[in-house]
Structures are given as structure tokens and as C-alpha cells.
Design a protein around this motif. Structure first.
Motif, PDB file in Angstrom:
ATOM      1  N   PRO A 315       0.791  -1.239   0.000  1.00  0.00           N
ATOM      2  CA  PRO A 315       0.000   0.000   0.000  1.00  0.00           C
ATOM      3  C   PRO A 315       0.819   1.283   0.000  1.00  0.00           C
ATOM      4  O   PRO A 315       0.358   2.310  -0.473  1.00  0.00           O
ATOM      5  CB  PRO A 315      -0.826  -0.118   1.291  1.00  0.00           C
ATOM      6  N   ASP A 316       2.047   1.224   0.519  1.00  0.00           N
ATOM      7  CA  ASP A 316       2.852   2.443   0.609  1.00  0.00           C
ATOM      8  C   ASP A 316       3.838   2.590  -0.547  1.00  0.00           C
ATOM      9  O   ASP A 316       4.723   3.446  -0.518  1.00  0.00           O
ATOM     10  CB  ASP A 316       3.617   2.489   1.936  1.00  0.00           C
ATOM     11  N   THR A 317       3.684   1.773  -1.587  1.00  0.00           N
ATOM     12  CA  THR A 317       4.581   1.837  -2.743  1.00  0.00           C
ATOM     13  C   THR A 317       3.873   2.437  -3.947  1.00  0.00           C
ATOM     14  O   THR A 317       2.839   1.936  -4.389  1.00  0.00           O
ATOM     15  CB  THR A 317       5.101   0.428  -3.112  1.00  0.00           C
ATOM     16  N   ASN A 318       4.438   3.529  -4.473  1.00  0.00           N
ATOM     17  CA  ASN A 318       3.937   4.150  -5.698  1.00  0.00           C
ATOM     18  C   ASN A 318       4.809   3.706  -6.869  1.00  0.00           C
ATOM     19  O   ASN A 318       6.013   3.477  -6.694  1.00  0.00           O
ATOM     20  CB  ASN A 318       3.958   5.676  -5.567  1.00  0.00           C
ATOM     21  N   VAL A 319       4.232   3.601  -8.045  1.00  0.00           N
ATOM     22  CA  VAL A 319       4.936   2.987  -9.175  1.00  0.00           C
ATOM     23  C   VAL A 319       4.886   3.882 -10.412  1.00  0.00           C
ATOM     24  O   VAL A 319       3.838   4.458 -10.723  1.00  0.00           O
ATOM     25  CB  VAL A 319       4.313   1.606  -9.519  1.00  0.00           C
ATOM     26  N   VAL A 320       6.022   3.995 -11.092  1.00  0.00           N
ATOM     27  CA  VAL A 320       6.081   4.610 -12.411  1.00  0.00           C
ATOM     28  C   VAL A 320       6.420   3.508 -13.408  1.00  0.00           C
ATOM     29  O   VAL A 320       7.472   2.869 -13.295  1.00  0.00           O
ATOM     30  CB  VAL A 320       7.140   5.728 -12.489  1.00  0.00           C
ATOM     31  N   VAL A 321       5.526   3.252 -14.356  1.00  0.00           N
ATOM     32  CA  VAL A 321       5.742   2.216 -15.369  1.00  0.00           C
ATOM     33  C   VAL A 321       6.337   2.894 -16.602  1.00  0.00           C
ATOM     34  O   VAL A 321       5.639   3.553 -17.368  1.00  0.00           O
ATOM     35  CB  VAL A 321       4.423   1.500 -15.729  1.00  0.00           C
ATOM     36  N   ASN A 322       7.644   2.732 -16.787  1.00  0.00           N
ATOM     37  CA  ASN A 322       8.365   3.383 -17.880  1.00  0.00           C
ATOM     38  C   ASN A 322       8.325   2.482 -19.114  1.00  0.00           C
ATOM     39  O   ASN A 322       8.861   1.374 -19.121  1.00  0.00           O
ATOM     40  CB  ASN A 322       9.816   3.630 -17.437  1.00  0.00           C
ATOM     41  N   GLY A 323       7.672   2.967 -20.160  1.00  0.00           N
ATOM     42  CA  GLY A 323       7.514   2.163 -21.378  1.00  0.00           C
ATOM     43  C   GLY A 323       8.452   2.545 -22.498  1.00  0.00           C
ATOM     44  O   GLY A 323       8.200   2.208 -23.662  1.00  0.00           O
ATOM     45  N   LEU A 324       9.558   3.226 -22.172  1.00  0.00           N
ATOM     46  CA  LEU A 324      10.446   3.721 -23.214  1.00  0.00           C
ATOM     47  C   LEU A 324      11.049   2.600 -24.059  1.00  0.00           C
ATOM     48  O   LEU A 324      11.295   2.774 -25.254  1.00  0.00           O
ATOM     49  CB  LEU A 324      11.561   4.556 -22.577  1.00  0.00           C
ATOM     50  N   ALA A 325      11.293   1.435 -23.443  1.00  0.00           N
ATOM     51  CA  ALA A 325      11.894   0.326 -24.192  1.00  0.00           C
ATOM     52  C   ALA A 325      10.883  -0.391 -25.086  1.00  0.00           C
ATOM     53  O   ALA A 325      11.265  -1.198 -25.936  1.00  0.00           O
ATOM     54  CB  ALA A 325      12.532  -0.675 -23.221  1.00  0.00           C
ATOM     55  N   LEU A 326       9.596  -0.109 -24.888  1.00  0.00           N
ATOM     56  CA  LEU A 326       8.574  -0.706 -25.751  1.00  0.00           C
ATOM     57  C   LEU A 326       8.448   0.103 -27.036  1.00  0.00           C
ATOM     58  O   LEU A 326       8.520   1.325 -27.022  1.00  0.00           O
ATOM     59  CB  LEU A 326       7.213  -0.707 -25.037  1.00  0.00           C
ATOM     60  N   ARG A 327       8.260  -0.596 -28.161  1.00  0.00           N
ATOM     61  CA  ARG A 327       7.990   0.124 -29.407  1.00  0.00           C
ATOM     62  C   ARG A 327       6.634   0.825 -29.286  1.00  0.00           C
ATOM     63  O   ARG A 327       5.764   0.395 -28.541  1.00  0.00           O
ATOM     64  CB  ARG A 327       7.966  -0.847 -30.587  1.00  0.00           C
ATOM     65  N   VAL A 328       6.475   1.883 -30.051  1.00  0.00           N
ATOM     66  CA  VAL A 328       5.242   2.661 -29.980  1.00  0.00           C
ATOM     67  C   VAL A 328       4.024   1.776 -30.221  1.00  0.00           C
ATOM     68  O   VAL A 328       3.019   1.877 -29.519  1.00  0.00           O
ATOM     69  CB  VAL A 328       5.269   3.825 -30.997  1.00  0.00           C
TER      70      VAL A 328
END
Length: 570
Positions: A315-328
Motif C-alpha cells: 500500500p505504501d509503494t507508488n509505481v512509475v511504469v516506464n515504457g520507453l523500451a517498448l515500441r510505440v
């Protein structure tokens, strides 16, 4: 649904003279069938509670002994969160004639007027104990142990946030746990002090009050969301504060480089301050280094569904999902694959409280056939950020309850939203002045407000790979057109910019140089003020030849942004 659990006191709230009537018990069972959780929070000792209330199994968790003991009816597991009473303390009370005297796993209890004797013994023995009163009862527990501490332990077991709990009680010892809940309720027979501090007071007393509360929660729990406690400050209008709530679906839209991500960053800071969990879907690596969050994925490694779902379990963890390595073209599929699992988790826990979806026109595109299937019926606590609102799934746009439009094309945002959702547009759409934004609640049919939005304390760490190697959209790209618009060469990143700049003729180069186009692009689209400042020096220096100014600008670009083969991971 937003409120996932009901935490209720027993005596004087759920029960009358120790008895829970059939109608109240039926209401509890109806609440459970709605997919929610029940938590009993009582000062009673567990053996006594089991004796007077055989139906205890309807509850998911029981907080007994005024917070000291956590009991799980389904498994019959008992867990004390505080030490047992000191034998010398109990012996001293008995010696002084304190009776009745009840000794539990952690609690020691008696009745008034024995509180004076109890306090004397605590002082004489030098113990770290507190006295808690409850309508004539005198309860003694280790310092810091109360109903709020017990509720926190129970919620940790259930992976729930106190924001998503409604608490109901009647007496002095209920103050602590009611204050810890997202919404606090007092039954009609509660003490005046409890009524004064509660968010709501029921019309009915005891069990009837609980029945009344359950009926309203099951039908329309969003009405219990309190702006003062759960609201996220967006900004102000003429001194009046404007809030978003975790039940809102928010659209933030405007032209490229106008401050959408900056506003989103400011909102995440408010999420952290208010104890709300958030998850940011970051296709372009714009939120690297966001304070208070853990990043999944980077420029060279793709995020995975398992990583995201594992992190948000906490519950105390916030997440940033970085999709830069995924193709558009891979990003919508990744999001479509993740959203059902995330939606199921939110259904069970109401977490993460906020989803921030940047480049929403890529992740929820109108052209994708299965967008309707991957959407839940609602997207509460969701912020959709885009340059192109008309390219977002119409099903998603119709869920929007608050529109925030930025920049010189803010009017177009409102118009595009109305056209896509078949919403009647407001009569007067103002142009935002200065740094203000347009704020509109389409379902409330109120006038559009010009809001002075909050600003972030942190600056976004712009990811160099995005600008060096990525693919900016058409609006964010640089176009070499020349003095007569004779060409239309698009640079969708800095590598392409440098390649084109080296190959174009001097006349075209100097046309854009003297117009200040390069520094303007670096400032507004690349958002690198230092690069823009250094480039502006070359633009203003008329003594530089085309070759010299070209070298000056491109050297500045290369110092800051590396080639793909040697780009260090941040």
C-alpha cells in the motif's frame, strides 16, 4: 466502489445490551455480498465476544481488547500486537482491592471509580501504560495501543488503505479509530463529543444506525467521499480552492510542451502528502526520478505485468511504469494486457487510488477494437493526459468527470471533448490567461473556471533517450522548412535533427537560426532550458558564420545527448 470496508464498534453501536438483532446481522451479510470487507473493532476480550456473538464469522477481521489483539474468524488465528500485562501490575491491583478485574492477552480492565488506584499503581511501578475510558469502563493498555493501532494492523493484513474504510462508533474509545478512517460516522446514541467530530451522524441508534449506513454505502458509497479529507487540491479561483477527488476521472489536455506533465507531477506530490497510492503509466520516460515512486522499466528493459502488480500489492509503494523500451505500436497492447489485472486489484482494494496515464491517446486509442473490453465500467481516480483528446477511446472520454485544458488551444480541447462525447458545449469558453488553466465539470453543467493551478516542488527529470532516439509526435517535432517553405524536413528527435542540420544548405540553416526557432524548440518541446539558452547565444551573435553557428548548436546538443550505442542508463 470506493469504500471497501466497514469498521464498526460493538457495544452501543452494532449491539444493544450485548445483542446483535437479526435485521442488523442481515445488513452485515448484505454488505459482505457486495464484495466489501467487515472489521469489528471492540474493547471486549475475545472469549467474551465469542460467547455473546456466535455469528462472529461474518467479519473478515476482529480487533479485540481495544486494539491489542487481531483475530481472523475464517482461520481462527489470533495475533497479539502488544505484550501481555506485567504480573506484578495485576498482582498490585488485586492487592489493593480493584474488582471486578479482567485480564486479557494484553488488556487489563475494570470500572470507575478504580481509575485513581490504577493510575497510582502505574506510577509506582514505572510502567508505560495508558488508561482508556469507555462509558464507565477503565481499560489499561501499553502506550500507543488503541483501536486505531489495531485497525491499522488489520488493514495491513487485508492490504487495504484507511482511506477506503468507513468507521462507525459511539464512545470515547472510538475517537482514535474513527479519525483514522476515510469517513467517520457516529450512531444517533453516540456521546456528543463523538458526534461533534464525526463526518456523519445516523438517524437511527445502535444497530438501526448501522443498517442505515450499510444501505447507503451499498447503493451510493461515493457520496461519502469528503473533499476536506480525500480531495486533491488542483488550484484556486479567486481565493476559492478547487479539488479533485479519487472518484473523479480527469482529462488533462493541451498542446505539446505546455505543462501537462508538470501539472501531473504537482498532483502526484499531493497524492503523497495525503497518503494516496498512485501508479503512473509513462510511455516516454518523462517521469524518471519522480519523488516518492519506484520505477519499473527503463530505456533498455521493458516493464512487466508481474513487476507492476507485485509492487502495488504494497500500500505504501507508488509505481512509475516506464515504457520507453517498448515500441510505440507495442504500448497499447501492454496497457491492454495490464489493465484487467490492475482493475481486478482495484475492485478488491480500491488501490492504487490514482492512475496517471500519460500519452493516453497511445494507450487508450480510439482505433483499438478491444478498448471497450479492457475498460471497467468506470475509471475512478484516473488522470488521462494527452495532446489529442479526439484520439482517445470515446468510451474512456465518456467516463471523464473533470476536464483540465491548458495553453493557447485550451478552447479546442473543450470543443473536441464535447464533439467526441456528444456533450452539449458550454455557451462561453474563455481563453486561459497567463499560467491559468480551464477547469470544467461536464456532468455538473457548471461554467468553466479559470484556475491558477498548483506547481510542483520538483522538476521532472527529462529522459535524454526519449529526445535523442525516441519519436516525438508531429506537434512536438522540428520542421526544417526554409525561408520560402520550399522544404518540409521533419526531425522527430535530436539525432535526426543533428543529421538534417548537417546536411541542409546555409540559407535554410540561418533562416531558422535568426528566427530563434532552434532555441524555441529546445525550450518548449525538448524542455531543456540550458540547451535553449546556449543556442540562443549563437542565434543572437551575428558575427558567427553559418558553419560556426551550426557547430556551436550541434556541439551543445551532443554534449547533453548521447548516441544510442553509448547512452548511459539513468
Amino acid at each position: 466502489m470506493y469504500f471497501i470496508a466497514l469498521a464498526t464498534d460493538y457495544d452501543g453501536t452494532l449491539a444493544h445490551d450485548g445483542i446483535v438483532v437479526e435485521k442488523t446481522l442481515a445488513a452485515l451479510e448484505r454488505f459482505k455480498k457486495s464484495g466489501r470487507k467487515l472489521i469489528l473493532v471492540t474493547g471486549r476480550e475475545l472469549p467474551d465476544l465469542k460467547r455473546v456473538f456466535p455469528e462472529l464469522g461474518v467479519f473478515d477481521k476482529v480487533v479485540a481488547e481495544n486494539g491489542a489483539l487481531i483475530y481472523t474468524p475464517a482461520s481462527e488465528e489470533e495475533r497479539a500486537i502488544s505484550p501481555a500485562p506485567a504480573p506484578k501490575f495485576v498482582a498490585s491491583l488485586k492487592k489493593r482491592g480493584v474488582k471486578p478485574l479482567s485480564v486479557g492477552r494484553s488488556i487489563v480492565a475494570t470500572w470507575e471509580p478504580h481509575q485513581a488506584t490504577v493510575l497510582e499503581v502505574i506510577k509506582e511501578l514505572g510502567l508505560e501504560l495508558e488508561i482508556i475510558f469507555n462509558k464507565g469502563a477503565v481499560m489499561v493498555l501499553p502506550t500507543g495501543i488503541n483501536k486505531a493501532a489495531g485497525l491499522a494492523a488489520a488493514l495491513e493484513d487485508l492490504k487495504l488503505s484507511p482511506h477506503n474504510v468507513v468507521g462507525i462508533g459511539d464512545a470515547e474509545n472510538d475517537h482514535a479509530f474513527l479519525r483514522a478512517c476515510g469517513c467517520s460516522v457516529a450512531v444517533e446514541n453516540a456521546l456528543p463529543a463523538v458526534k461533534d467530530t464525526a463526518d456523519l451522524v445516523t438517524r437511527g441508534a445502535r444497530g438501526k444506525g448501522v443498517e442505515e449506513l450499510i444501505e447507503k454505502l451499498v447503493k451510493r458509497d461515493r457520496e461519502f467521499v469528503r473533499k476536506g479529507r480525500d480531495g486533491i487540491l488542483l488550484g484556486s479561483v479567486g481565493g476559492d480552492e478547487v479539488y479533485l477527488t479519487p472518484t473523479d476521472t480527469v482529462l488533462i489536455a493541451g498542446s505539446s510542451g505546455i505543462g501537462k506533465s508538470t501539472l501531473a507531477t504537482a498532483l502526484t506530490e499531493r497524492f503523497v502528502e495525503n497518503g494516496f497510492q498512485f501508479c503512473v503509466f509513462d510511455p516516454e520516460g518523462d517521469y524518471d526520478g519522480l519523488e516518492g515512486a519506484v520505477r519499473v522499466g527503463d530505456g533498455s528493459s521493458e516493464p512487466t505485468k508481474a513487476q507492476v502488480l507485485d509492487l502495488i500489492e504494497k500500500p505504501d509503494t507508488n509505481v512509475v511504469v516506464n515504457g520507453l523500451a517498448l515500441r510505440v505500436n507495442e504500448r497499447p497492447g501492454f496497457f491492454a494486457d495490464l489493465l484487467p489485472g490492475l482493475g481486478n486489484f482495484r475492485y478488491r482494494t480500491a488501490r492504487p487510488h490514482w492512475l496517471v496515464v500519460d500519452e493516453a491517446h497511445h494507450l487508450l486509442p480510439k482505433r483499438r477494437d478491444d478498448t471497450r473490453a479492457i475498460l471497467s465500467l468506470e475509471l475512478p481516480g484516473t488522470v488521462l493526459i494527452t495532446v489529442h483528446p479526439e484520439a482517445i477511446s470515446t468510451d474512456a472520454l465518456r467516463l471523464v468527470t473533470a476536464v483540465i485544458a491548458l495553453g493557447p488551444k485550451a478552447k479546442n480541447v473543450i470543443k473536441a471533448f464535447c464533439q467526441e462525447t456528444d456533450t452539449k458545449p458550454p455557451k462561453d469558453i474563455p481563453s486561459p490567461k497567463g499560467e491559468r488553466v480551464l477547469f470544467w465539470r461536464p456532468q455538473a453543467r457548471k461554467k468553466i473556471a479559470m484556475v491558477k493551478a498548483i506547481e510542483p516542488r520538483q522538476s521532472l527529470k527529462r529522459h535524454s533517450r526519449k529526445y535523442a532516439e525516441g519519436q516525438l509526435d508531429e506537434a512536438g517535432s522540428f520542421y526544417f522548412r526554409g525561408p520560402d517553405n520550399a522544404m518540409n524536413l521533419r526531425a522527430h528527435n535530436l539525432m535526426i535533427f543533428a543529421q538534417i542540420a548537417e546536411g541542409i544548405d546555409d540559407r535554410t540553416w540561418e533562416h531558422h537560426l535568426r528566427a530563434g526557432d532552434y532555441s524555441e524548440w529546445f525550450r518548449r518541446q525538448i524542455r531543456d532550458k540550458d540547451l535553449a539558452r546556449e543556442t540562443a547565444e549563437a542565434e543572437k551573435d551575428e558575427m558567427l558564420s553559418a558553419q560556426e553557428s551550426r557547430k556551436h548548436v550541434l556541439d551543445a546538443v551532443r554534449r547533453r545527448y548521447t548516441a544510442p550505442a553509448t547512452a548511459p542508463e539513468e
